[in-house]
Enzyme design. Structure first.
Site, PDB file in Angstrom:
ATOM      1  N   LYS A 185      21.594 -33.098  -3.844  1.00 13.72           N
ATOM      2  CA  LYS A 185      22.043 -33.928  -4.965  1.00 13.72           C
ATOM      3  C   LYS A 185      22.320 -33.031  -6.140  1.00 13.72           C
ATOM      4  CE  LYS A 185      19.333 -37.981  -3.780  1.00 13.72           C
ATOM      5  NZ  LYS A 185      18.134 -38.756  -4.070  1.00 13.72           N
ATOM      6  N   GLY A 186      23.472 -33.213  -6.747  1.00 13.41           N
ATOM      7  CA  GLY A 186      23.787 -32.486  -7.964  1.00 13.41           C
ATOM      8  C   GLY A 186      23.676 -33.419  -9.143  1.00 13.41           C
ATOM      9  N   LYS A 187      23.979 -32.909 -10.310  1.00 13.04           N
ATOM     10  CA  LYS A 187      23.839 -33.744 -11.502  1.00 13.04           C
ATOM     11  C   LYS A 187      24.786 -34.940 -11.461  1.00 13.04           C
ATOM     12  CE  LYS A 187      23.790 -33.924 -16.430  1.00 13.04           C
ATOM     13  NZ  LYS A 187      24.639 -33.638 -17.559  1.00 13.04           N
ATOM     14  N   GLY A 223      26.360 -36.243  -8.672  1.00  7.53           N
ATOM     15  CA  GLY A 223      26.483 -37.005  -7.424  1.00  7.53           C
ATOM     16  C   GLY A 223      25.962 -36.217  -6.225  1.00  7.53           C
ATOM     17  N   VAL A 233      25.933 -34.599  -2.155  1.00  7.66           N
ATOM     18  CA  VAL A 233      26.730 -33.728  -1.283  1.00  7.66           C
ATOM     19  C   VAL A 233      26.344 -34.019   0.165  1.00  7.66           C
ATOM     20  CG1 VAL A 233      27.419 -31.341  -0.798  1.00  7.66           C
ATOM     21  CG2 VAL A 233      26.536 -31.926  -3.068  1.00  7.66           C
ATOM     22  N   GLU A 242      33.885 -25.737   1.388  1.00  2.66           N
ATOM     23  CA  GLU A 242      33.410 -24.975   2.534  1.00  2.66           C
ATOM     24  C   GLU A 242      31.923 -25.294   2.729  1.00  2.66           C
ATOM     25  OE1 GLU A 242      32.837 -20.206   3.635  1.00  2.66           O
ATOM     26  OE2 GLU A 242      33.790 -20.804   1.779  1.00  2.66           O
ATOM     27  N   ASP A 277      28.651 -17.358 -15.355  1.00  5.94           N
ATOM     28  CA  ASP A 277      27.414 -18.095 -15.081  1.00  5.94           C
ATOM     29  C   ASP A 277      26.798 -17.677 -13.752  1.00  5.94           C
ATOM     30  OD1 ASP A 277      25.430 -19.862 -15.765  1.00  5.94           O
ATOM     31  OD2 ASP A 277      26.466 -21.623 -14.963  1.00  5.94           O
ATOM     32  N   ASN A 331      23.401 -20.576  -8.565  1.00  8.11           N
ATOM     33  CA  ASN A 331      24.826 -20.837  -8.311  1.00  8.11           C
ATOM     34  C   ASN A 331      25.328 -20.143  -7.055  1.00  8.11           C
ATOM     35  OD1 ASN A 331      24.962 -22.427 -10.537  1.00  8.11           O
ATOM     36  ND2 ASN A 331      25.840 -20.869 -11.883  1.00  8.11           N
TER      37      ASN A 331
HETATM   38  P1  AMP Z   1      25.358 -29.108  -6.530  1.00  3.73           P
HETATM   39  O1  AMP Z   1      25.910 -30.375  -7.042  1.00  3.73           O
HETATM   40  O2  AMP Z   1      26.376 -28.034  -6.327  1.00  3.73           O
HETATM   41  O3  AMP Z   1      24.162 -28.649  -7.288  1.00  3.73           O
HETATM   42  O4  AMP Z   1      24.861 -29.435  -5.064  1.00  3.73           O
HETATM   43  C1  AMP Z   1      23.647 -30.065  -4.806  1.00  3.73           C
HETATM   44  C2  AMP Z   1      23.023 -29.441  -3.579  1.00  3.73           C
HETATM   45  O5  AMP Z   1      23.840 -29.689  -2.437  1.00  3.73           O
HETATM   46  C3  AMP Z   1      22.915 -27.935  -3.666  1.00  3.73           C
HETATM   47  O6  AMP Z   1      21.733 -27.583  -4.292  1.00  3.73           O
HETATM   48  C4  AMP Z   1      22.975 -27.518  -2.209  1.00  3.73           C
HETATM   49  O7  AMP Z   1      21.696 -27.604  -1.628  1.00  3.73           O
HETATM   50  C5  AMP Z   1      23.852 -28.555  -1.580  1.00  3.73           C
HETATM   51  N1  AMP Z   1      25.222 -28.077  -1.454  1.00  3.73           N
HETATM   52  C6  AMP Z   1      26.181 -28.122  -2.408  1.00  3.73           C
HETATM   53  N2  AMP Z   1      27.338 -27.599  -1.963  1.00  3.73           N
HETATM   54  C7  AMP Z   1      27.112 -27.219  -0.687  1.00  3.73           C
HETATM   55  C8  AMP Z   1      27.919 -26.595   0.327  1.00  3.73           C
HETATM   56  N3  AMP Z   1      29.176 -26.277   0.100  1.00  3.73           N
HETATM   57  N4  AMP Z   1      27.349 -26.336   1.522  1.00  3.73           N
HETATM   58  C9  AMP Z   1      26.057 -26.653   1.752  1.00  3.73           C
HETATM   59  N5  AMP Z   1      25.247 -27.235   0.846  1.00  3.73           N
HETATM   60  C10 AMP Z   1      25.758 -27.525  -0.360  1.00  3.73           C
END
Ligand code: AMP
Length: 414
Positions: free
Chosen positions: A154-156, A158, A160, A225, A270, A275
């Site tokens: 989960k990101g800020k 939404g 994934v 990806e 950043d 990241n």
């Molecule tokens: P983010 O919104 O980028 O912080 O994504 C939330 C979480 O989803 C991350 O902390 C990862 O654990 C996972 N995640 C995001 N993008 C990917 C990706 N391309 N492949 C695998 N896991 C991902």
């Protein structure tokens, strides 16, 4: 069952064959770019490669991707569900057999209660759809084009999910959802638009690919990806710190990726472990170009973000250039080996600021002389004195640990 690695290689092979066959031609007419889509795309046009999802030639008996209403990029209304598809013909490709895990219905459950439609200028800004790019038009995508698998995080803005395209050749991807109204609330719509456009034009084995994007009334979806080994930060937390060998391999990959970004006039600004993601072979992937402020629970998620990776020129509010990333690479090298960033101060921001501005660097004795030399040469107050990235890749500490046989994805940009 096929390994994810095999699938990744297959995707790469397909992309290459698409390029060789000149498959960038699209059966759909080229769309006009919208006004706000222009600048960054224009700047990066010369670096654009053929899009990775050329429309496969429609086979007589097989439906490919269902058609969408005209010009969805400018529409903020819900798109009708596509007509049911005939199942594609049996296909020996291994990726169909790969288990993408069980979907928990999270996209729909969340969409019931989260976010709202945006209108006006913000709606136009966030009508993001890679199918309308003039330089790299691609097919139009919709959530129903994917089999959705396990949640990845989960990101800020939404969630994934691991997904697979229903259309052949059944690509495995990470599908990331961003709620438009939350982006607007955080006032980052221009930044997100810009960064999506930048990332879509980047091609490097250590930079996470953004294959495309589409939107509906409330959300933007990024087709990313799939980083099979997840977050580097989790590994760092698990092990406390990395061996010098492992650190040096990552630093080598980072230096290569940053050189590539800088050659495209992209400064990351950043760089930090949060990241960075890891590919299926453990290779590092720069995975965040700024739109994804991390969810609560991760560290360094205060309003201002972390200071630990900021160079003196940014701390002091002076002009900065791509050498900010050299500094961040020095901080990253230190954190990999030591387990915490060099100027971290628990007593507060001010104390960290002061230590950065003075370059108050204290390297523990366990750090080897060569690693110490590299860190010291990157963490120079004067940006012009920082070790150039090409020299980082030639540094004895990096060269010593570089694998003799490069892995398939190591090396230059594809
Ligand atoms: P983010 O919104 O980028 O912080 O994504 C939330 C979480 O989803 C991350 O902390 C990862 O654990 C996972 N995640 C995001 N993008 C990917 C990706 N391309 N492949 C695998 N896991 C991902």
């Amino acid at each position: 069952m096929a390994s994810v690695g095999a699938v990744t290689r297959q995707i790469a092979a397909l992309e290459i064959s698409a390029k060789q066959n000149g498959a960038t031609k699209n059966s759909r007419p080229l769309h006009q770019k919208t006004g706000s889509q222009s600048n960054v795309s224009k700047l990066l046009t010369k670096f654009a490669a053929p899009h990775p999802f050329p429309d496969p030639k429609p086979k007589a008996s097989v439906r490919t991707v269902p058609p969408r209403p005209a010009n969805p990029a400018h529409s903020t209304t819900k798109q009708p569900a596509p007509a049911p598809q005939k199942p594609p013909p049996a296909k020996p490709a291994a990726d169909r057999e790969l288990d993408i895990g069980k979907y928990d219905g999270g996209f729909e459950i969340e969409n019931e209660k989260r976010g709202e439609a945006v209108d006006g200028e913000a709606a136009r800004e966030l009508a993001l759809d890679s199918s309308v790019s003039r330089t790299r038009p691609t097919r139009e995508w919709h959530l129903t084009d994917f089999d959705i698998g396990r949640p990845l995080g989960k990101g800020k803005f939404g969630r994934v999910y691991m997904v697979r395209t229903k259309v052949e050749p059944n690509y495995i991807l990470a599908l990331k959802c961003l709620y438009k109204s939350e982006i607007v609330q955080s006032r980052v719509e221009k930044q997100i638009r810009r960064e999506i456009e930048i990332q879509q034009n980047l091609r490097h084995p250590n930079v996470l690919r953004l294959y495309g994007y589409f939107h509906d009334e409330k959300r933007i979806f990024l087709m990313l990806e799939f980083a099979g080994k997840g977050e580097l930060y989790k590994q760092l937390t698990k092990y406390g710190c990395f061996s010098e060998r492992r650190s040096a391999i990552y630093v080598d990959q980072m230096a290569d990726a940053l050189s590539y970004l800088h050659s495209k006039h992209v400064i990351h600004r950043d760089i930090k472990p949060e990241n960075l993601l890891l590919g299926i072979n453990g290779e590092l992937k720069i995975g965040d170009f700024g739109w994804s402020v991390h969810a609560p629970g991760n560290r360094r998620t205060t309003l201002c973000g972390t200071l630990d990776y900021l160079p003196p020129e940014m701390v002091e509010g002076r002009d900065h250039n791509e050498k900010v990333d050299y500094w961040a690479l020095g901080v990253l090298t230190y954190e990999f080996i030591v387990g915490s960033p060099p100027f971290e101060e628990m007593s507060g921001y001010n104390a960290t600021y002061k230590r950065i501005a003075k370059v108050d660097l204290r390297i523990p004795s366990k750090v080897s002389a060569d690693a110490r030399d590299l860190i010291t040469n990157l963490l120079q107050y004067d940006p012009e004195r920082r070790l150039p990235l090409v020299e980082v890749r030639r540094h004895p500490w990096v060269v010593r640990y570089r694998p003799k046989t490069p892995s398939p994805q190591a090396g230059k940009a594809q």
